[in-house]
Design a protein around this motif. Structure first.
Motif: not given
Length: 294
Positions: A57-62, A64-74, A76-81
């Motif tokens: 609902k809030n981010l349009g993603k399906n 949780f991949h925490f390595s990608d989230i932490y590194n803002r990769r793939g 998840w590249a469009d999210i901020d810290g």
């Protein structure tokens, strides 16, 4: 619908980290198992479903991949810290109040030599090639999980689910090691999309690996790194077979490679694993020592 006890397993590592700690080899392979009784499994699934609905609902993603989230990769590249920290804090809050046990096993290329294990021939058990340290890590983890389940009296049978990678989604593997414990005497490889509870153990596996890496990083840690360390610490993940230590948050800057290595050395001396006594005794109890040596 009635649910079985569940063991869900994910792996982690830092192949490109170039860490200098003697206890954290770059090529190490770590497996983390999360154990849930039937009621905990139902609760965990409900909690994660809520998180996934909010994520969509809030981010349009399906997922949780925490390595990608932490590194803002793939994706998840469009999210901020701040969003990264908020996601980590949500999961830290879940686990702080949900004290399910985690069991960990790490092996690296020097594991056999350091522990006096000599494998004669290319031994293969349950589809695992035990002469490869990565497979041996998973074998040891399954063994530890079996002992823990039987010792603590968890309801049987147990569903064993492992994150895909070694095999594709849905692949079943018959298991000699887990006979009369695992459902249908097998463990199954699944994708985190199809079996969502893999996303929960992914948080624990990533958190363990990231905490280790950030501790040895020392003065090179950023403010963001230290915020992540605090959140992981707040989660208070219930790792039952690795040491836990409390550190005054004011002393965080003093934590570095030398401190980490000295602490790990003390732990090994104290429990005698420095001389590999504990592992040998465990193999003897299971009657596995000769099996592994022949």
């Amino acid at each position: 619908m009635k649910m079985n006890t569940l063991v869900v397993i994910d792996d982690t590592g830092s192949p490109d980290s170039q860490v200098s700690s003697r206890f954290l080899q770059e090529r190490r392979k770590t497996y983390v198992a999360m154990i849930l009784d039937p009621q905990e499994r139902q609760y965990a699934r409900k909690q994660l479903r809520g998180c996934l609905n909010s994520l969509k609902k809030n981010l349009g993603k399906n997922e949780f991949h925490f390595s990608d989230i932490y590194n803002r990769r793939g994706e998840w590249a469009d999210i901020d810290g701040e969003t990264v920290l908020a996601i980590f804090h949500v999961f830290a809050e879940i686990f702080r109040n949900f004290r399910c046990p985690f069991i960990v096993q790490t092996c690296d290329p020097d594991f056999f030599r350091n522990n006096g294990i000599i494998l004669k021939g290319k031994i293969k058990v349950d589809g695992l090639e035990l002469y490869k340290y990565e497979d041996f890590a998973l074998f040891l983890l399954l063994m530890r999980c079996k002992w823990f389940l039987l010792e603590k009296g968890y309801p049987l049978p147990v569903d064993f689910v492992i994150d895909e990678g070694r095999y594709k989604n849905g692949h079943p593997q018959k298991s000699f090691l887990l006979k009369d414990v695992a459902s249908s005497n097998q463990f199954v490889f699944k994708s985190s999309k199809d079996f969502i509870l893999l996303q929960l153990v992914d948080f624990a596996a990533f958190s363990l690996n990231r905490m280790q890496h950030l501790l040895v990083k020392g003065k090179e840690r950023s403010k963001f790194d230290e915020q992540v360390l605090r959140i992981i610490s707040y989660a208070n993940l219930n790792f039952v077979n690795i040491p836990n230590i409390e550190v005054n948050i004011k002393g965080l800057k003093k934590l570095d490679k030398d401190w980490y290595d000295y602490f790990q050395y003390q732990v090994r001396v104290k429990d005698n694993s420095w001389n590999r006594k504990q592992m040998i005794e465990e193999f003897e109890k299971m009657g596995m020592l000769n099996f592994l040596s022949r």
